[in-house]
Motif scaffolding. Structure first.
Motif, PDB file in Angstrom:
ATOM      1  N   UNK A   1      -1.870 -44.974  32.231  1.00  0.00           N
ATOM      2  CA  UNK A   1      -0.870 -44.149  31.531  1.00  0.00           C
ATOM      3  C   UNK A   1       0.495 -44.211  32.228  1.00  0.00           C
ATOM      4  N   UNK A   2       1.580 -43.887  31.484  1.00  0.00           N
ATOM      5  CA  UNK A   2       2.913 -43.896  32.112  1.00  0.00           C
ATOM      6  C   UNK A   2       3.022 -42.747  33.121  1.00  0.00           C
ATOM      7  N   UNK A   3       3.947 -42.883  34.058  1.00  0.00           N
ATOM      8  CA  UNK A   3       4.128 -41.837  35.050  1.00  0.00           C
ATOM      9  C   UNK A   3       4.909 -40.667  34.488  1.00  0.00           C
ATOM     10  N   UNK A   4       4.580 -39.477  34.999  1.00  0.00           N
ATOM     11  CA  UNK A   4       5.311 -38.273  34.614  1.00  0.00           C
ATOM     12  C   UNK A   4       6.780 -38.488  34.994  1.00  0.00           C
TER      13      UNK A   4
ATOM     14  N   UNK B   1      -2.156 -52.990  24.490  1.00  0.00           N
ATOM     15  CA  UNK B   1      -0.970 -52.193  24.816  1.00  0.00           C
ATOM     16  C   UNK B   1      -0.860 -51.007  23.871  1.00  0.00           C
ATOM     17  N   UNK B   2      -0.382 -49.894  24.398  1.00  0.00           N
ATOM     18  CA  UNK B   2      -0.101 -48.695  23.605  1.00  0.00           C
ATOM     19  C   UNK B   2       1.408 -48.515  23.577  1.00  0.00           C
ATOM     20  N   UNK B   3       1.951 -48.234  22.407  1.00  0.00           N
ATOM     21  CA  UNK B   3       3.400 -48.127  22.217  1.00  0.00           C
ATOM     22  C   UNK B   3       3.794 -46.686  21.954  1.00  0.00           C
ATOM     23  N   UNK B   4       4.827 -46.216  22.626  1.00  0.00           N
ATOM     24  CA  UNK B   4       5.279 -44.845  22.393  1.00  0.00           C
ATOM     25  C   UNK B   4       5.870 -44.735  20.987  1.00  0.00           C
ATOM     26  N   UNK B   5       5.347 -43.790  20.149  1.00  0.00           N
ATOM     27  CA  UNK B   5       5.877 -43.673  18.778  1.00  0.00           C
ATOM     28  C   UNK B   5       7.284 -43.065  18.738  1.00  0.00           C
TER      29      UNK B   5
ATOM     30  N   UNK C   1       0.608 -35.863  31.736  1.00  0.00           N
ATOM     31  CA  UNK C   1      -0.270 -37.031  31.596  1.00  0.00           C
ATOM     32  C   UNK C   1      -1.713 -36.530  31.701  1.00  0.00           C
ATOM     33  N   UNK C   2      -2.621 -37.042  30.878  1.00  0.00           N
ATOM     34  CA  UNK C   2      -4.004 -36.576  30.851  1.00  0.00           C
ATOM     35  C   UNK C   2      -4.851 -37.263  31.927  1.00  0.00           C
ATOM     36  N   UNK C   3      -4.943 -36.638  33.111  1.00  0.00           N
ATOM     37  CA  UNK C   3      -5.740 -37.219  34.205  1.00  0.00           C
ATOM     38  C   UNK C   3      -7.220 -37.314  33.849  1.00  0.00           C
TER      39      UNK C   3
ATOM     40  N   UNK D   1      -0.654 -38.665  26.715  1.00  0.00           N
ATOM     41  CA  UNK D   1       0.471 -38.053  27.423  1.00  0.00           C
ATOM     42  C   UNK D   1       1.289 -37.206  26.459  1.00  0.00           C
ATOM     43  N   UNK D   2       2.131 -36.325  27.056  1.00  0.00           N
ATOM     44  CA  UNK D   2       3.044 -35.493  26.261  1.00  0.00           C
ATOM     45  C   UNK D   2       4.478 -35.949  26.541  1.00  0.00           C
TER      46      UNK D   2
END
Lengths: 379, 127
Positions: free
Chosen positions: B44-47, B68-72, B80-82, B102-103
């Motif tokens: 996941x991306x970093x906070x 890959x996951x793309x930010x919408x 971030x969901x640990x 993630x949020x």
């Protein structure tokens, strides 16, 4: 259009997810790769391997011809026994890895990789054309006329006998399949026909591989599935087949083996019988056994939680970006819960315990070289 | 038939978005997890990282492939969901709840208009 095995309709009925594999439309999974993998380790799994090739070599000079063509010593096989072996070219490079079974006193069944059937036949025909006693050897590619399946797992021995009602007609003289020892095979009656049953496999578990005419392989598949289900038998696809064999460090042609790699580099020296004075590739392989090789196939485990290693990822020296090799097989191990794989590295890095880095998306993830096999059954 | 909750919005690349005020929670859809099969690793991306809509920001790996996951949407990663990093199988079992990624604190809420409504996403997955 992709080729279909005689079991294609059966896969549709079972709701398999199919993918392209070497020109074939094959099930990669039914219920899920991890679930199927664990079913084989704990109970039983059934695999369609009909895409593999079946080649018959028969005749008074069949043994002499084959023994001059494969690396292992076929003289070790009495009727009803098979052995793992390799076909090499004059440079010792691997044309295919395969099983050879002595099904009759002067008859042999070769079971070869799906992706190599045509190459193997071309090679065997070429070797036979130069073989002095070629008129005493008969070579037949029966791949299109045969189907095959693998039934693997600790519970298989509890139900496989129920699938075959009567004693063996040929091969090893046994009353029932569980009478076969590892690497032995026999033909059991099935309706008006018969099925070759070999106690071999590609998973590291006890099990059998069955070869039957394509016309009734689906009948055998349905029967084995029906008999085995109460014991936990589930259908399994190529995804689980790959994770199971990677845990055991069994090579896969096109990954650990190809025409530029020798069995010595691959770590398969015990299947190269130098006591045979003549076979294709012998001189190169003998020199490699004496002098060693510059690059060796090793197994490795990721040292911490990371993305899974995959074929093609660079292998680096620990704590550096100096490339020392490449991953040839890699996955997340369902049995061990950690990333595992195999790859070729420079021989200085081939000792178990050596720390290495696997380059994943530009970053080196720590790993360690481990002895083969990576997975061992708990006692 | 995959599950497509009616209260979410969707990207063509199979991410879902739940909006609460100026914050968006993001994950991947039931259709996506089913296509990927058993998930074994999530990166996941970093906070604090600032993302642009369409930017590759995370990786999901199954036994057989990496995706890959793309930010919408555009914004700053606020959480971030640990849990999903520790237990990647949650993506398969709970793609819309426990398997969130993630949020984002949204920097351009107007981008929400470009996302797909459930019916449009459903149509896309069926063609």
């Amino acid at each position: 259009m992709l080729k279909r095995t005689p079991l294609w309709a059966a896969h549709q009925k079972l709701g398999a997810r199919l993918v392209e594999f070497g020109g074939w439309d094959m099930p990669v999974q039914y219920s899920g790769i991890i679930q199927e993998h664990l079913a084989v380790r704990n109970a039983a799994g059934l695999f369609d391997i009909s895409h593999m090739g079946e080649i018959f070599v028969t005749g008074p000079a069949a043994l002499e011809f084959l023994n001059a063509t494969v690396t292992n010593d076929l003289r070790k096989c009495e009727v009803g026994r098979g052995q793992y072996t390799l076909l090499c070219n004059e440079s010792g490079g691997v044309i295919d890895d395969l099983y050879v079974y002595r099904i009759e006193p002067i008859g042999y069944l070769l079971v070869v990789n799906a992706s190599r059937v045509a190459h193997d036949m071309a090679w065997l025909e070429r070797q036979l054309a130069r073989f002095p006693a070629r008129n005493l050897v008969n070579l037949v590619n029966a791949s299109e006329q045969r189907g095959a399946m693998a039934v693997q797992g600790p519970k298989v021995a509890d139900f496989i006998d129920q699938c075959f009602a009567a004693p063996a007609l040929a091969g090893t003289s046994v009353e029932r399949p569980t009478g076969l020892r590892k690497n032995q095979l026999a033909a059991f009656p099935y309706g008006n026909n018969s099925v070759w049953v070999a106690r071999t496999g590609y998973t590291g578990e006890d099990g059998f591989e069955l070869v039957a005419p394509a016309e009734f392989i689906e009948d055998v598949w349905d029967k084995v599935l029906a008999v085995g289900r109460p014991f936990g038998l589930v259908p399994c696809g190529l995804g689980a087949r790959d994770t199971l064999r990677t845990e055991m460090c069994y090579p896969l042609y096109g990954h650990e083996l190809d025409e530029k790699r020798t069995p010595i580099e691959a770590g398969l020296g015990s299947f190269v019988a130098l006591q045979k004075l003549e076979f294709t590739g012998r001189s190169v392989l003998a020199a490699q056994k004496d002098n060693g090789v510059g690059s060796q196939c090793v197994a490795f485990k990721m040292a911490e939680k990371s993305a899974p290693p995959r074929p093609g990822y660079p292998i680096c020296a620990a704590g550096s970006h100096e490339r020392i090799g490449e991953v040839t097989s890699g996955t997340q191990s369902p049995s061990l819960g950690v990333g595992i794989g195999m790859g070729y590295v420079r021989k200085e890095f081939a000792t178990p315990g050596t720390a290495v880095g696997i380059e994943i998306r530009g970053k080196a993830a720590p790993a360690v070289v481990v002895p083969k096999p990576i997975y061992r059954k708990p006692i | 038939m995959s599950n497509i909750p009616g209260d979410l919005k969707y990207a063509k690349t199979h991410e879902w978005v739940r909006v609460e005020g100026q914050t968006a929670t993001i994950g991947i859809t039931d259709h996506a997890q089913h296509e990927l099969t058993d998930i074994v690793f999530v990166e996941l991306p970093e906070k604090g990282r600032k993302l642009k809509a369409g930017e590759a920001c995370a990786v999901v790996e199954s036994v057989k492939t990496a995706s890959d996951i793309y930010s919408p949407l555009s914004g700053e990663v606020s959480e971030v969901n640990d849990t999903v990093v520790k237990d990647p199988a949650l993506v398969n079992s709970e793609p819309y709840t426990g398997g969130w990624f993630f949020k984002l604190k949204l920097s351009n809420p107007a981008e929400l208009e470009a996302l797909l409504l459930p019916a449009a996403y459903k149509q896309q997955t069926e063609t």
